[in-house]
Design a protein around this motif. Structure first.
Motif, PDB file in Angstrom:
ATOM      1  N   HIS A 130       0.819  -1.212   0.000  1.00  0.00           N
ATOM      2  CA  HIS A 130       0.000   0.000   0.000  1.00  0.00           C
ATOM      3  C   HIS A 130       0.855   1.264   0.000  1.00  0.00           C
ATOM      4  CE1 HIS A 130      -3.566  -2.438   0.561  1.00  0.00           C
ATOM      5  NE2 HIS A 130      -3.011  -3.012   1.604  1.00  0.00           N
ATOM      6  N   ASN A 131       2.164   1.084   0.066  1.00  0.00           N
ATOM      7  CA  ASN A 131       3.077   2.221   0.033  1.00  0.00           C
ATOM      8  C   ASN A 131       3.585   2.441  -1.382  1.00  0.00           C
ATOM      9  OD1 ASN A 131       2.779   2.385   2.796  1.00  0.00           O
ATOM     10  ND2 ASN A 131       4.648   1.231   3.233  1.00  0.00           N
ATOM     11  N   GLU A 132       3.868   3.664  -1.716  1.00  0.00           N
ATOM     12  CA  GLU A 132       4.391   3.980  -3.032  1.00  0.00           C
ATOM     13  C   GLU A 132       5.881   4.267  -2.951  1.00  0.00           C
ATOM     14  OE1 GLU A 132       2.195   7.204  -4.637  1.00  0.00           O
ATOM     15  OE2 GLU A 132       0.310   6.090  -4.782  1.00  0.00           O
ATOM     16  N   GLY A 133       6.547   4.126  -4.089  1.00  0.00           N
ATOM     17  CA  GLY A 133       7.953   4.491  -4.157  1.00  0.00           C
ATOM     18  C   GLY A 133       8.878   3.298  -4.236  1.00  0.00           C
ATOM     19  N   LEU A 134      10.071   3.567  -4.700  1.00  0.00           N
ATOM     20  CA  LEU A 134      11.052   2.499  -4.911  1.00  0.00           C
ATOM     21  C   LEU A 134      11.567   1.914  -3.607  1.00  0.00           C
ATOM     22  CD1 LEU A 134      12.957   4.145  -7.872  1.00  0.00           C
ATOM     23  CD2 LEU A 134      11.607   2.051  -7.961  1.00  0.00           C
ATOM     24  N   GLY A 135      11.558   2.725  -2.535  1.00  0.00           N
ATOM     25  CA  GLY A 135      12.013   2.198  -1.256  1.00  0.00           C
ATOM     26  C   GLY A 135      11.142   1.054  -0.783  1.00  0.00           C
TER      27      GLY A 135
END
Length: 226
Positions: A130-135
């Protein structure tokens, strides 16, 4: 997995600096900020992250053992090359032979406590999806690797475990494409595998793993159809 601070890219100073350095370099490789085949400068990373060369070298050695970094005599470190189409197909042929077998055996042999750990990995992956981004994507890749490694380790066959470990399957695959589908679609498939293992249903575990590998191949195959 921790991320670099916003100030000049320097890392915070935690108790386990080595893990922070490893995570920072791992994320850069997975995000293709360090391109496949590119040289990796120990000095440059040390300056960028604000640490000495020692934790950098330790992290690179760890990444080399996972297949993401290559060390060449008298040359130094470089990011591992991306999978070719032929290597991709070979990889999935071998996965299809080994991993359904491992899942079936794990359904018979996996201790209850380890089943709980496997379910915990699924919960952690669900939170990251549910989190966005490459991390978050890089963290999901590490958890996915741990999920499959735990099933292989629970199969009770050392040769299968060693063969799958040498493939470095998941870190290579996750470098192929940054796509939310890769994380979201895998969640239900992982849960189906865990549910079958918890029921001690070898045939269902084998079928669930087979379906997962087939679906995974289709998700990543798009990389070679462009």
């Amino acid at each position: 997995m921790a991320v670099p601070s916003a100030v000049a890219g320097l890392l915070r100073r935690p108790a386990r600096l080595g893990d922070e350095v490893y995570s920072a370099i791992f994320s850069r490789i997975m995000a293709l900020e360090i391109a496949p085949g590119a040289r990796i400068s120990v000095d440059a990373l040390a300056r960028e992250l604000g640490v000495s060369q020692t934790p950098i070298r330790e992290a690179l050695t760890r990444l080399e053992s996972e297949g993401l970094v290559v060390k060449t005599h008298l040359v130094g470190y470089s990011a591992a090359p991306q999978l070719s189409a032929g290597q991709f197909n070979d990889l999935y042929e071998l996965r299809m032979q080994l991993e359904p077998f491992a899942a079936a055996k794990a359904a018979q042999l996996m201790p209850e406590a380890v089943m709980g750990q496997l379910a915990g990995l699924c919960a952690d992956m669900s939170a990251l999806a549910h989190n966005e981004g490459l991390g978050a994507y890089a963290q999901f890749a590490q958890l996915d690797m741990a999920f499959h490694d735990q099933i292989a380790a629970s199969a009770g066959n050392r040769l299968v475990l060693e063969a799958l470990a040498r493939l470095h399957t998941h870190v290579h695959l996750f470098r192929l494409v940054f796509n939310a589908r890769v994380t979201a679609d895998a969640l239900e498939e992982h849960n189906n595998i865990v549910a079958a293992i918890r029921r001690r249903d070898s045939l269902a575990a084998q079928a669930a793993m087979t379906a997962h590998i087939e679906a995974s191949r289709m998700r990543f195959a798009a990389r070679y159809q462009q």
